[in-house]
Design a protein around this motif. Structure first.
Motif, mmCIF file in Angstrom:
data_model
loop_
_atom_site.group_PDB
_atom_site.id
_atom_site.type_symbol
_atom_site.label_atom_id
_atom_site.label_comp_id
_atom_site.label_asym_id
_atom_site.label_seq_id
_atom_site.Cartn_x
_atom_site.Cartn_y
_atom_site.Cartn_z
ATOM 1 N N ARG A 47 40.921 32.017 -2.111
ATOM 2 C CA ARG A 47 39.458 32.069 -2.319
ATOM 3 C C ARG A 47 39.102 31.699 -3.746
ATOM 4 O O ARG A 47 38.158 30.950 -4.004
ATOM 5 N N LEU A 48 39.886 32.236 -4.691
ATOM 6 C CA LEU A 48 39.628 31.974 -6.104
ATOM 7 C C LEU A 48 39.797 30.490 -6.433
ATOM 8 O O LEU A 48 38.978 29.894 -7.138
ATOM 9 N N ALA A 49 40.855 29.877 -5.889
ATOM 10 C CA ALA A 49 41.088 28.441 -6.118
ATOM 11 C C ALA A 49 39.926 27.610 -5.581
ATOM 12 O O ALA A 49 39.444 26.690 -6.250
ATOM 13 N N GLU A 50 39.431 27.958 -4.367
ATOM 14 C CA GLU A 50 38.287 27.252 -3.780
ATOM 15 C C GLU A 50 37.040 27.425 -4.635
ATOM 16 O O GLU A 50 36.288 26.479 -4.866
ATOM 17 N N ASP A 51 36.817 28.664 -5.094
ATOM 18 C CA ASP A 51 35.637 28.945 -5.926
ATOM 19 C C ASP A 51 35.688 28.171 -7.245
ATOM 20 O O ASP A 51 34.680 27.629 -7.689
ATOM 21 N N ILE A 52 36.876 28.126 -7.860
ATOM 22 C CA ILE A 52 37.021 27.397 -9.131
ATOM 23 C C ILE A 52 36.755 25.906 -8.921
ATOM 24 O O ILE A 52 36.077 25.249 -9.730
ATOM 25 N N LEU A 53 37.259 25.347 -7.808
ATOM 26 C CA LEU A 53 36.988 23.937 -7.491
ATOM 27 C C LEU A 53 35.495 23.703 -7.306
ATOM 28 O O LEU A 53 34.948 22.696 -7.780
ATOM 29 N N ASP A 54 34.812 24.648 -6.627
ATOM 30 C CA ASP A 54 33.361 24.518 -6.440
ATOM 31 C C ASP A 54 32.623 24.547 -7.776
ATOM 32 O O ASP A 54 31.685 23.779 -7.993
ATOM 33 N N VAL A 55 33.036 25.448 -8.666
ATOM 34 C CA VAL A 55 32.388 25.538 -9.989
ATOM 35 C C VAL A 55 32.564 24.235 -10.761
ATOM 36 O O VAL A 55 31.614 23.734 -11.371
ATOM 37 N N THR A 56 33.769 23.653 -10.708
ATOM 38 C CA THR A 56 33.986 22.388 -11.433
ATOM 39 C C THR A 56 33.137 21.268 -10.829
ATOM 40 O O THR A 56 32.611 20.422 -11.553
ATOM 41 N N ARG A 57 32.949 21.287 -9.491
ATOM 42 C CA ARG A 57 32.076 20.288 -8.846
ATOM 43 C C ARG A 57 30.634 20.467 -9.306
ATOM 44 O O ARG A 57 29.932 19.490 -9.587
ATOM 45 N N ILE A 58 30.191 21.718 -9.371
ATOM 46 C CA ILE A 58 28.813 22.008 -9.783
ATOM 47 C C ILE A 58 28.585 21.553 -11.220
ATOM 48 O O ILE A 58 27.601 20.886 -11.536
ATOM 49 N N GLU A 59 29.535 21.894 -12.102
ATOM 50 C CA GLU A 59 29.329 21.617 -13.531
ATOM 51 C C GLU A 59 29.533 20.143 -13.875
ATOM 52 O O GLU A 59 29.069 19.684 -14.908
ATOM 53 N N SER A 60 30.215 19.404 -13.006
ATOM 54 C CA SER A 60 30.368 17.960 -13.253
ATOM 55 C C SER A 60 29.390 17.149 -12.374
ATOM 56 O O SER A 60 29.501 15.939 -12.270
ATOM 57 N N ASN A 61 28.443 17.880 -11.737
ATOM 58 C CA ASN A 61 27.429 17.246 -10.866
ATOM 59 C C ASN A 61 28.045 16.410 -9.743
ATOM 60 O O ASN A 61 27.523 15.356 -9.393
ATOM 61 N N THR A 62 29.168 16.884 -9.194
ATOM 62 C CA THR A 62 29.804 16.149 -8.087
ATOM 63 C C THR A 62 29.788 16.957 -6.786
ATOM 64 O O THR A 62 30.484 16.610 -5.840
ATOM 65 N N LEU A 63 28.967 18.035 -6.763
ATOM 66 C CA LEU A 63 28.817 18.803 -5.524
ATOM 67 C C LEU A 63 27.900 18.002 -4.600
ATOM 68 O O LEU A 63 26.733 17.794 -4.902
ATOM 69 N N ARG A 64 28.432 17.512 -3.508
ATOM 70 C CA ARG A 64 27.657 16.675 -2.585
ATOM 71 C C ARG A 64 27.319 17.457 -1.319
ATOM 72 O O ARG A 64 28.168 18.136 -0.758
ATOM 73 N N LEU A 65 26.068 17.336 -0.883
ATOM 74 C CA LEU A 65 25.646 18.005 0.343
ATOM 75 C C LEU A 65 25.696 17.035 1.519
ATOM 76 O O LEU A 65 25.266 15.888 1.394
ATOM 77 N N MET A 66 26.229 17.496 2.645
ATOM 78 C CA MET A 66 26.213 16.723 3.892
ATOM 79 C C MET A 66 25.011 17.202 4.696
ATOM 80 O O MET A 66 25.099 18.133 5.493
ATOM 81 N N VAL A 67 23.867 16.586 4.448
ATOM 82 C CA VAL A 67 22.598 17.096 4.977
ATOM 83 C C VAL A 67 22.357 16.639 6.413
ATOM 84 O O VAL A 67 22.573 15.477 6.748
ATOM 85 N N GLU A 68 21.932 17.600 7.245
ATOM 86 C CA GLU A 68 21.541 17.295 8.629
ATOM 87 C C GLU A 68 20.371 18.203 8.997
ATOM 88 O O GLU A 68 20.047 19.148 8.281
ATOM 89 N N ARG A 69 19.747 17.904 10.138
ATOM 90 C CA ARG A 69 18.657 18.745 10.634
ATOM 91 C C ARG A 69 19.279 19.964 11.305
ATOM 92 O O ARG A 69 20.122 19.836 12.194
ATOM 93 N N LEU A 70 18.873 21.166 10.886
ATOM 94 C CA LEU A 70 19.487 22.400 11.385
ATOM 95 C C LEU A 70 18.429 23.369 11.888
ATOM 96 O O LEU A 70 17.341 23.459 11.298
ATOM 97 N N ASN A 71 18.772 24.105 12.945
ATOM 98 C CA ASN A 71 17.963 25.263 13.310
ATOM 99 C C ASN A 71 18.584 26.466 12.598
ATOM 100 O O ASN A 71 19.657 26.936 12.980
#
Length: 254
Positions: free
Chosen positions: A70-94
């Protein structure tokens, strides 16, 4: 000019210090679960064990390995956020269906740990359409439910939705101990937690995900004196899909 150059250097220095601090804290957090794993392996190798002791050590290894993951995944997410590389796969959702599924999954998992905890989902509408990244919104909801569960071992957690103008507001409310005053001002910062089960990154990641969707997230303590209830409520908003977009999509689906 020299002034601009000096300011740019100061800004880089602050950024470097923040990055170094993050690396140091992350390295410390990653090391923390490793020692119990090594100790459990050493004890399993060095002595004759009963089946119950063996299972106890396997449980320690499993729990801490999951924490590392979990920690490794969270750290990867933080690095994506801070380097502006967090990409959203957007779709229409209920959103109604998405929350229903997450709450049911959470109830199944949490029942084995906290038998006295009731988890509810209340929504005035069964059709709440948004544009969003399904996996990332799942991640936010699970994080808020996990957060509530850590501080509400018995009582209730209630998830509600409310449509306000062109937004939907989702609230995860618990009857736990509430948010500690020391933590409150920095609640959505990195490595902030009062739980030994958390990484202290979940709320920072959740805030970034919700803001990337064009929404807002915030928290509050509440007290209902007549019911002798205290607890915390985490809220986030998401823009609703225009009714015209929904109708157009439904025509297209047919």
């Amino acid at each position: 000019s020299n002034y601009k150059l000096m300011k740019a250097n100061e800004s880089l220095k602050i950024k470097d210090e923040a990055q170094n601090q993050f690396i140091n804290v992350a390295a410390h957090e990653l090391r923390t679960p490793i020692q119990p794993i090594l100790n459990a392996i050493y004890l399993m190798q060095s002595s004759d064990l009963s089946a119950s002791k063996k299972n106890q050590y396997i449980d320690i290894i499993k729990r801490n390995t999951e924490k590392l993951g979990r920690l490794a995944e969270d750290i990867l997410d933080v690095t994506r956020i801070e380097s502006n590389t967090l990409r959203l796969m957007v779709e229409r959702l209920n959103l109604y269906d998405l929350i229903q599924n997450i709450v049911e999954e959470y109830k199944r998992n949490i029942h084995f740990i906290y038998k006295e905890l009731v988890v509810n989902y209340e929504s005035p509408s069964k059709t709440i359409f948004v544009k969003g990244d399904r996996l990332r919104l799942n991640q936010v909801l699970l994080n808020l439910l996990d957060n509530a569960g850590k501080f509400t071992k018995k009582g209730s957690i209630t998830v509600t939705t409310a449509v306000i103008s062109n937004k939907v507001q989702v609230t995860v409310k618990d009857t736990g101990v509430g948010i500690h005053p020391e933590i409150f001002p920095k609640l959505f910062s990195k490595f902030v937690t009062r739980s030994d089960r958390g990484t202290g990154l979940g709320l920072f990641i959740s805030k970034s995900i919700i803001e990337a969707h064009g929404g807002k997230i915030w928290a509050e303590n509440y007290s209902q004196k007549e019911q002798k209830e205290v607890g915390a409520a985490f809220n986030f908003t998401l823009p609703l899909l225009d009714q015209e977009d929904v109708e157009h999509q439904e025509e297209h689906d047919e």
